[in-house]
Structures are given as C-alpha cells and as structure tokens.
Design an enzyme around this catalytic site. Sequence first.
Site, PDB file in Angstrom:
ATOM      1  N   ASP A  82       0.832  -1.208   0.000  1.00 40.97           N
ATOM      2  CA  ASP A  82       0.000   0.000   0.000  1.00 40.97           C
ATOM      3  C   ASP A  82       0.869   1.262   0.000  1.00 40.97           C
ATOM      4  O   ASP A  82       0.601   2.244  -0.690  1.00 40.97           O
ATOM      5  CB  ASP A  82      -0.904   0.058   1.241  1.00 40.97           C
ATOM      6  CG  ASP A  82      -1.536  -1.256   1.636  1.00 40.97           C
ATOM      7  OD1 ASP A  82      -0.986  -2.318   1.316  1.00 40.97           O
ATOM      8  OD2 ASP A  82      -2.583  -1.224   2.301  1.00 40.97           O
ATOM      9  N   GLY A 155      -2.870  -4.258  -6.467  1.00 42.32           N
ATOM     10  CA  GLY A 155      -3.316  -3.194  -7.367  1.00 42.32           C
ATOM     11  C   GLY A 155      -2.617  -1.878  -7.087  1.00 42.32           C
ATOM     12  O   GLY A 155      -2.132  -1.203  -8.002  1.00 42.32           O
TER      13      GLY A 155
END
Length: 319
Positions: A82, A155
């Site tokens: 992240d 992602g």
Amino acid sequence: YALAYADTMVNADGTIKMYKREEYSLDRINSGKFIFRIYEQAKDEKYKKALALMRSQLDEHPRNADGGFWHKKIYPNQVWLDGLYMGQPFYLEYETKFNNRKNYPDIFGQFKFVIENMKNPLNGLYFHAIDTSKEAFWCDKVTGLSQHSWLRAIGWYTMALLDSLDQVDNSDHKYDAECKMLEDAFRELIDAMLKYQDESGMWYQIVNYGGMDKNYLETSGSSIMAYGILKGIRLGFLSDDYAQYAKKAIDGICERYLKTNEDGSLSLGGICLVAGLGGNGRRPGTYDYYMSEPVVEDDAKGVGPFLLAYTELLRYESK
C-alpha cells in the site's frame, strides 16, 4: 470544483487542515498528488508550500536499515505494498518538478527492495507486507513476509510502478536501468495476475485462492488492474493484445456489481472496506481476516479506481 475543494483544505501559509505530519503515515501523502495539478492551474504559492510541507515529511519519515519507509510510525520496520502507492509517485513527482531529481536513487532503491524481497518466486505475485525485524504477529519468522497476496495491495503496487514511470524524467537516459527495472516488474506482475483472472473478468480478494470458501470477486482491485493494463498500453509498456483483459474486467464488474437504483442513480458494490495489518484483535493477515472485513457499496476506494479504469477505456477506444 477541484480548486474550490483545495481552498477548503490548504491555508494561506501552506498548512493543510487535518494533515498530521508527526504521524509519519504514508497514507497522508497520497492525497497530496492532486495539489500538483492545482498548483499548475492556479499558480498560487500556498499550494507549492503545501507540497513542500508534505515532501518534508519524507525527510524525517522512519525507515528500515535498507532505506524503506515504514508504512506508519506506529508500524515499526513494516513495508506494505500500500505504502509504495501512497508515497512513491508523490515523492517522484516532487523530485522531478522541484528538486532536480536529487532523490531518484532513493525512490528506485525502495522499489528494488520490494521487487527483490516481497515477490513470490513461485507465482510472480507479491505478499501484502514485510516486517524486516520479523517481530510482527502476522509475519513469517524466517522471511518477515505476511501470509497472503491481497488484491487491492497488489493493485496499489501496480499503480505505484506505473504512475511513477509516468512521472519520471529520464530524458538524459541517466536512469535507463532503473526505469527498465520498474517496467519489467510491471509487465511481469501483469502477466502473473492474468493467470488468476476469473472467467467473470474479475480477480479474487485473495488473488491465488479463487474458489476457496468465503473468497469473493472484489471490485476495487479488479478496477485497478483494468486501469493498470489500459494505462500500461497507453504508455507503451504493454501491447494492444492486453486490452481484452481490461475490457473483460470492466464488463465483469458492471455485470456483477453495478446496479441501477429506483431513482435512476447507480451504485457500485463488491468493495472491500479496509484490510490493513495493524492491531491483532481479529488477527490481521490471516485468510479469515481478509474475508471478514465489510464488503460495501460506493466507497471511494472502489469508485475511484473504477472511474480511472473507465476513463482509460474511453481513451483507448477513442484513439
């Protein structure tokens, strides 16, 4: 609208409402990226001061011995995927525009650490996080790695690679090797992810555990992957052949989770609310933890990536 919103957040002296520098949280850096666009439009020095304030956090942000930023001060020695998205594209854009690329080696070095230490050699996916001290309750005591490959974290990491490449200034070819490292990592990750794309076009919350009990097709990460593929094509890192996989993902999201309400408005579901590795009340990092977090509608972490993906699709189809 963006200018009006920025004015509600940035004071005349460049300080930012609700920004807490001393928390040393990479999550607080990511939102600063839009201030670059505002400064370009408005040319108001308060926005440049706000950018400098956020950039100054990185000068004192706690690091591991290898130089990697801690995800937050409260998570010692932990690098999360992240955080690569939250911090590095902002860091790189600031260095490009205001600091003569001085800290490019630091940025590339942090990516190199993740590529070399957080990638699963068996399947090409990345683990959610690593604790270099090997003390966190969630980590493997030999490798320091977390247990699973969480879709949205992968992602975000994909976007970190791609958005950094989009901002890098390598006009003098000084950083050819480093840019190639990021490009190769991006392409290899896309190829690895395509092996786990579901027939619906989407990806599972835990990417490589499709079909396991409680695992589900998740919207935010699937949207990010579609965005990454299409933007990768636009920037020349992927061939047009890859567009079919992004289109399939967007179609799958629309078919499964985009619905029309009675008043004619749209709602987007299938969005994991949060899935961090902090605290141990519900044993974050376990499979059951990732399955237990709320699945919600219309959360920005899903709607935003979906809009990014759809925007890239419109660009691709109009070229």
